[in-house]
Scaffold this active site. Sequence first.
Site, PDB file in Angstrom:
ATOM      1  N   GLY A  51       0.808  -1.210   0.000  1.00  0.00           N
ATOM      2  CA  GLY A  51       0.000   0.000   0.000  1.00  0.00           C
ATOM      3  C   GLY A  51       0.840   1.256   0.000  1.00  0.00           C
ATOM      4  N   GLY A  54      -0.523   6.055   1.360  1.00  0.00           N
ATOM      5  CA  GLY A  54       0.699   5.574   0.709  1.00  0.00           C
ATOM      6  C   GLY A  54       1.965   6.266   1.178  1.00  0.00           C
ATOM      7  N   ARG A  56       6.355 -12.169   0.900  1.00  0.00           N
ATOM      8  CA  ARG A  56       5.884 -12.487   2.255  1.00  0.00           C
ATOM      9  C   ARG A  56       5.044 -13.761   2.255  1.00  0.00           C
ATOM     10  NH1 ARG A  56       5.391  -6.960   4.143  1.00  0.00           N
ATOM     11  NH2 ARG A  56       6.594  -5.705   2.677  1.00  0.00           N
ATOM     12  N   ASP A 114       1.508 -11.111   6.712  1.00  0.00           N
ATOM     13  CA  ASP A 114       1.989 -10.256   5.618  1.00  0.00           C
ATOM     14  C   ASP A 114       3.307  -9.594   6.005  1.00  0.00           C
ATOM     15  OD1 ASP A 114       0.109  -8.902   7.448  1.00  0.00           O
ATOM     16  OD2 ASP A 114       0.708  -7.098   6.383  1.00  0.00           O
ATOM     17  N   ASN A 115       3.714  -9.752   7.259  1.00  0.00           N
ATOM     18  CA  ASN A 115       4.987  -9.181   7.704  1.00  0.00           C
ATOM     19  C   ASN A 115       6.022 -10.273   7.976  1.00  0.00           C
ATOM     20  OD1 ASN A 115       3.905  -6.630   7.516  1.00  0.00           O
ATOM     21  ND2 ASN A 115       3.349  -6.498   9.668  1.00  0.00           N
TER      22      ASN A 115
HETATM   23  P1  AMP Z   1       1.516  -3.188   8.230  1.00  0.00           P
HETATM   24  O1  AMP Z   1       0.789  -4.019   9.233  1.00  0.00           O
HETATM   25  O2  AMP Z   1       1.990  -1.861   8.734  1.00  0.00           O
HETATM   26  O3  AMP Z   1       2.620  -3.954   7.591  1.00  0.00           O
HETATM   27  O4  AMP Z   1       0.492  -2.776   7.074  1.00  0.00           O
HETATM   28  C1  AMP Z   1      -0.612  -3.552   6.709  1.00  0.00           C
HETATM   29  C2  AMP Z   1      -1.118  -3.132   5.359  1.00  0.00           C
HETATM   30  O5  AMP Z   1      -1.476  -1.744   5.371  1.00  0.00           O
HETATM   31  C3  AMP Z   1      -0.142  -3.300   4.226  1.00  0.00           C
HETATM   32  O6  AMP Z   1      -0.878  -3.704   3.101  1.00  0.00           O
HETATM   33  C4  AMP Z   1       0.411  -1.917   4.034  1.00  0.00           C
HETATM   34  O7  AMP Z   1       0.874  -1.705   2.738  1.00  0.00           O
HETATM   35  C5  AMP Z   1      -0.808  -1.056   4.330  1.00  0.00           C
HETATM   36  N1  AMP Z   1      -0.468   0.285   4.787  1.00  0.00           N
HETATM   37  C6  AMP Z   1       0.067   0.651   5.985  1.00  0.00           C
HETATM   38  N2  AMP Z   1       0.237   1.984   6.047  1.00  0.00           N
HETATM   39  C7  AMP Z   1      -0.194   2.480   4.866  1.00  0.00           C
HETATM   40  C8  AMP Z   1      -0.291   3.807   4.304  1.00  0.00           C
HETATM   41  N3  AMP Z   1       0.090   4.882   4.989  1.00  0.00           N
HETATM   42  N4  AMP Z   1      -0.780   3.919   3.062  1.00  0.00           N
HETATM   43  C9  AMP Z   1      -1.178   2.848   2.355  1.00  0.00           C
HETATM   44  N5  AMP Z   1      -1.127   1.605   2.824  1.00  0.00           N
HETATM   45  C10 AMP Z   1      -0.646   1.405   4.056  1.00  0.00           C
HETATM   46 MG    MG Z   2       3.427  -4.852   6.401  1.00  0.00          MG
END
Ligand code: AMP
Ligand code: MG
Length: 531
Positions: free
Chosen positions: A108, A142, A206, A276-277
């Site tokens: 994202g 994003g 991932r 996903d991480n």
């Molecule tokens: P995370 O748990 O932080 O790894 O993020 C989970 C999901 O949210 C992933 O698909 C990221 O790409 C998306 N994501 C987190 N922060 C943002 C952001 N500021 N803009 C767009 N997508 C985000």
């Molecule tokens: Mg992530």
Amino acid sequence: MSHSPLIGLQFDNAFTRTLPADPVSDNYRRQVAGAAYSRVHPTPVVAPSLVAHAAEVAALLDLTPADCASPAFLRVFAGNEVWPGMDPYAMCYGGHQFGHWAGQLGDGRAINLGETVNRAGQRWTLQLKGAGPTPYSRMADGLAVLRSSVREFLCSEAMHHLGVPTTRALSLITTGEPVMRDMFYDGHPKAEPGAVVCRVAPNFIRFGNFQLFAARGETELLRALVDHTLRTDFPQLGAPSTDTYLALLAEVAARTAHMIVHWMRVGFVHGVMNTDNMSILGLTIDYGPYGWLENFDPDWTPNTTDAEGRRYRYGHQPQIAWWNLVQLANALHTLVPDVPALEAALAAYPQTYEAETQTMLAAKLGLREFNPATDHDLVNGLYAALSLTETDMTIFHRRLAELPCMAEVSPEAMLATISPAWYTAAAVTDAIKTDVLAWLKAWQARVQLDGTPDATRRHAMNAVNPLYVLRNYLAQEAIDLAETGDYSRVRETLEVLRQPYTEQAGREAYAARRPEWARQRAGCSMLSCSS
Ligand code: AMP
Ligand code: MG
């Protein structure tokens, strides 16, 4: 596209060449079916400025110091320019978040610029984080703020120098544009400086990439991704087949175990171990609301979003990694219906975890090897002793290395050696001292069985027990200053963390206990996912 002076970079974009692309090229939020990625360009920013770069990562890419100081470097790693040979894209993946299937997530706010192959033949994917929206941005923007980008940049490199498998960070660049964030999701959004980090890893695939295709029944896409991963990153396992799929699962299980053992060794708490991480390469990935264990507390989680269930607490990380691997095995089940065979492959996780944990614990305690007959009790006794009063795990192990085992020492001297690890001297009662002393003596007796000379043991212990880790408040101090436009602390912190096991004159403050003011301060003891 304009031509760059950094002509040394050679690109070989195997991911986008091999796997099916989203046919839609417009950049709007959507569900993307039947594709592994969507092509998307970074969004240019108004006033990029280099906060810091990691020289070692630049060297991996064959970039010279002059390259890193050039305007072209700034333009490309801020997302303002795409060079010939790059093929920018965002990956399509899903994942389990906090134990629940979340469907499509995707990159994202990450955009892969391409895969570069260095002179040594190593493949490195370059990925910008915070470079603008992609089809996977869902409701978000994003973007990334300076605060979280400093944390990602510093921690990636700190972990590498500690010897923990991790994605790397090449550069940290401010965008000159404000980003709105509600840090604690409590209705108080404010503008923060925006930033972009360039992350570097062989790949950024991932567990969730495989999971999404399996969940959607996109079996041929799943197979294509597995085959691509095998050919590109695990060629030693052999040509794709049912057997190599199982070998891949066993290899990922072993690598994941290896990574978790390192996290436990250094006191790292990831904070958001969603599937996903989890990197298919067994690398630590996605530095968000992570934290470092200061006082030893297996129940500690840095993530406020996780405060209720504490799913991702320090002591639970080994079980969560296992749970995540089971989800990966479930995804591969589509290709390999043989459940006992999948279970046998997964068994590499507990096997590796147990064996490497024993080796790691023995090393942390200065023992030649782990003796199950005596050392389970010794370790349990250690955990009990560390829990009697707030005790800094990192400092405790460094102090322990100083304690003589082959010469006489008084009980007072033993306790005095350990006491810098205690957070509140007044809380250490005589009863606690007696118990800690009993453990120290049991440990000494155990070391004496090995007969290792004290100096040899100290040297060995100091090679696995770090002196400098990225304490939560150290990162916050670097951030506070960076937000005023002063990047000197970011750079100095990186400098110190490049040699985490070596005493550095004048850098004593970086090895100190968390100060009292940091105990309840946001960013130092509590972090949200807002980044
Ligand atoms: P995370 O748990 O932080 O790894 O993020 C989970 C999901 O949210 C992933 O698909 C990221 O790409 C998306 N994501 C987190 N922060 C943002 C952001 N500021 N803009 C767009 N997508 C985000
Ligand atoms: Mg992530």
